[in-house]
Design a protein around this motif. Structure first.
Motif, PDB file in Angstrom:
ATOM      1  N   ARG A   1       0.822  -1.201   0.000  1.00 35.57           N
ATOM      2  CA  ARG A   1       0.000   0.000   0.000  1.00 35.57           C
ATOM      3  C   ARG A   1       0.857   1.252   0.000  1.00 35.57           C
ATOM      4  O   ARG A   1       1.852   1.349   0.726  1.00 35.57           O
ATOM      5  CB  ARG A   1      -0.908   0.005   1.228  1.00 35.57           C
ATOM      6  CG  ARG A   1      -1.885  -1.160   1.290  1.00 35.57           C
ATOM      7  CD  ARG A   1      -2.608  -1.174   2.613  1.00 35.57           C
ATOM      8  NE  ARG A   1      -3.397   0.022   2.802  1.00 35.57           N
ATOM      9  CZ  ARG A   1      -4.673   0.146   2.420  1.00 35.57           C
ATOM     10  NH1 ARG A   1      -5.271  -0.864   1.814  1.00 35.57           N
ATOM     11  NH2 ARG A   1      -5.339   1.257   2.626  1.00 35.57           N
TER      12      ARG A   1
ATOM     13  N   THR B   1       1.243   5.290   0.874  1.00 27.54           N
ATOM     14  CA  THR B   1       0.848   6.059   2.045  1.00 27.54           C
ATOM     15  C   THR B   1       0.532   7.493   1.647  1.00 27.54           C
ATOM     16  O   THR B   1       0.965   7.975   0.594  1.00 27.54           O
ATOM     17  CB  THR B   1       1.956   6.048   3.110  1.00 27.54           C
ATOM     18  OG1 THR B   1       3.163   6.584   2.538  1.00 27.54           O
ATOM     19  CG2 THR B   1       2.218   4.630   3.601  1.00 27.54           C
TER      20      THR B   1
ATOM     21  N   SER C   1       2.446   8.732  -2.768  1.00 26.03           N
ATOM     22  CA  SER C   1       1.626   7.944  -3.684  1.00 26.03           C
ATOM     23  C   SER C   1       1.586   8.657  -5.027  1.00 26.03           C
ATOM     24  O   SER C   1       2.006   9.812  -5.162  1.00 26.03           O
ATOM     25  CB  SER C   1       0.204   7.795  -3.145  1.00 26.03           C
ATOM     26  OG  SER C   1      -0.500   9.024  -3.260  1.00 26.03           O
TER      27      SER C   1
ATOM     28  N   ARG D   1      -3.442   3.827  -1.222  1.00 23.82           N
ATOM     29  CA  ARG D   1      -3.350   5.019  -0.370  1.00 23.82           C
ATOM     30  C   ARG D   1      -4.707   5.306   0.253  1.00 23.82           C
ATOM     31  O   ARG D   1      -5.728   5.340  -0.424  1.00 23.82           O
ATOM     32  CB  ARG D   1      -2.905   6.211  -1.206  1.00 23.82           C
ATOM     33  CG  ARG D   1      -2.831   7.547  -0.453  1.00 23.82           C
ATOM     34  CD  ARG D   1      -2.829   8.670  -1.487  1.00 23.82           C
ATOM     35  NE  ARG D   1      -2.554   9.984  -0.954  1.00 23.82           N
ATOM     36  CZ  ARG D   1      -3.470  10.811  -0.461  1.00 23.82           C
ATOM     37  NH1 ARG D   1      -4.732  10.412  -0.361  1.00 23.82           N
ATOM     38  NH2 ARG D   1      -3.137  12.028  -0.047  1.00 23.82           N
ATOM     39  N   ASP D   2      -4.718   5.531   1.573  1.00 29.04           N
ATOM     40  CA  ASP D   2      -5.959   5.886   2.247  1.00 29.04           C
ATOM     41  C   ASP D   2      -6.404   7.284   1.843  1.00 29.04           C
ATOM     42  O   ASP D   2      -5.608   8.109   1.369  1.00 29.04           O
ATOM     43  CB  ASP D   2      -5.787   5.817   3.769  1.00 29.04           C
ATOM     44  CG  ASP D   2      -5.836   4.385   4.292  1.00 29.04           C
ATOM     45  OD1 ASP D   2      -6.681   3.607   3.793  1.00 29.04           O
ATOM     46  OD2 ASP D   2      -5.033   4.045   5.177  1.00 29.04           O
TER      47      ASP D   2
ATOM     48  N   PRO E   1      -9.315   5.274   7.800  1.00 26.26           N
ATOM     49  CA  PRO E   1      -8.690   4.377   6.825  1.00 26.26           C
ATOM     50  C   PRO E   1      -9.685   3.340   6.318  1.00 26.26           C
ATOM     51  O   PRO E   1     -10.614   2.940   7.025  1.00 26.26           O
ATOM     52  CB  PRO E   1      -7.571   3.714   7.639  1.00 26.26           C
ATOM     53  CG  PRO E   1      -7.290   4.661   8.761  1.00 26.26           C
ATOM     54  CD  PRO E   1      -8.606   5.272   9.100  1.00 26.26           C
TER      55      PRO E   1
END
Length: 286
Positions: free
Chosen positions: A11, A13, A17, A201-202, A243
């Motif tokens: 993932r 962050t 990103s 990415r959240d 998230p």
């Protein structure tokens, strides 16, 4: 709540990103920023309006003393193209809890003349300082589990022109809003989807500016084809998203005179309404 494990094993962050790199702005002088609009956020022939709003939103976050967008209103004046752009910002007012600024994005035409693409007026604040008191009648949209929804990769035929943005998004659309993809639109102006960024990415307040304008147009389910250019878009960011995957619901109730509205709600994994928007768009009637 389903996990977004299918987005990507490694993932990205927040701050590191593709979305962050492609919305980056470089200060040139007082209130002036250089940007490079990425072709990676185009659909058919257009740079996505939500992506453009995030680029302008990042410039305003730097120019204003507060970093979180609360309300952003944009008028799309001319079509943006991938490539260099200049953003000019102006601080209108600063206060203890809110600051207001305006920004315009410019590009150059084939004759070298500067052309204004978008003009924005926005108020920024601190989302973390807001009280926890919530009194609402709004409820999250009911969307089937992700494994019962469908993404762009499931489409029976590729989209004509560029579909670059779909490679950067995690979309799982509610089958009840996908009649248009099978040649049988429902006649209802509705679109619902699980939403995220493809690199995992959240979400944060800036990416919510993208989320409200990243689904297929509701006009498709009304029975129209072709893209629907945005005339004006206003976004309200209500709180910092938790998230996990978002749920986006967009509705249109009125198509008249060649224009339609789209009302969007964005809900996070904690069942909170994190963003709302309304846009006026032009419908290309046959």
């Amino acid at each position: 709540m389903p996990e977004a494990a299918s987005v990507q094993a490694v993932r990205a962050t927040i701050g590191d990103s593709e979305f962050d790199r492609d919305t980056a702005v470089t200060p040139r002088g007082a209130g002036v920023y250089d940007a490079d609009l990425s072709a990676g956020w185009t659909i058919i022939t257009a740079v996505n309006g939500g992506y453009l709003l995030a680029v302008l939103g990042r410039a305003l976050a730097d120019a204003l003393p507060h970093s979180d967008p609360f309300t952003v209103s944009a008028h799309y004046l001319t079509a943006s193209q991938p490539g260099p752009a200049v953003i000019r910002t102006d601080v209108v007012r600063t206060g203890r809890t809110l600051s207001t600024g305006q920004a315009s994005l410019f590009q150059y035409d084939d004759e070298g003349r500067e052309v204004e693409r978008i003009r924005v007026l926005a108020s920024y604040g601190d989302l973390d300082a807001l009280p926890d008191d919530v009194r609402t009648t709004a409820v999250p949209p009911v969307i089937p589990p992700m494994d019962q929804c469908f993404g762009p990769q499931d489409a029976p035929a590729p989209i004509p022109g560029s579909s670059a943005i779909t490679d950067r998004l995690f979309l799982k659309l509610d089958p009840a809003t996908l009649g248009w993809a099978l040649g049988a639109p429902s006649g209802k102006g509705e679109m619902r989807s699980w939403f995220g960024l493809a690199d995992g990415r959240d979400a944060d307040p800036l990416s919510l500016l993208l989320a409200v304008d990243a689904l297929p147009p509701t006009a498709f389910e009304i029975g129209l084809s072709g893209w629907v250019p945005t005339v004006e878009l206003t976004v309200h960011v209500r709180c910092r998203p938790a998230p996990g995957p978002l749920r986006v619901s967009i509705t249109t109730r009125n198509l008249a005179g060649g224009f339609l509205e789209e009302d969007a709600e964005v809900w996070d994994s904690a069942d909170r309404l994190v963003a709302q928007s309304r846009q006026l768009a032009r419908a290309r009637l046959a």
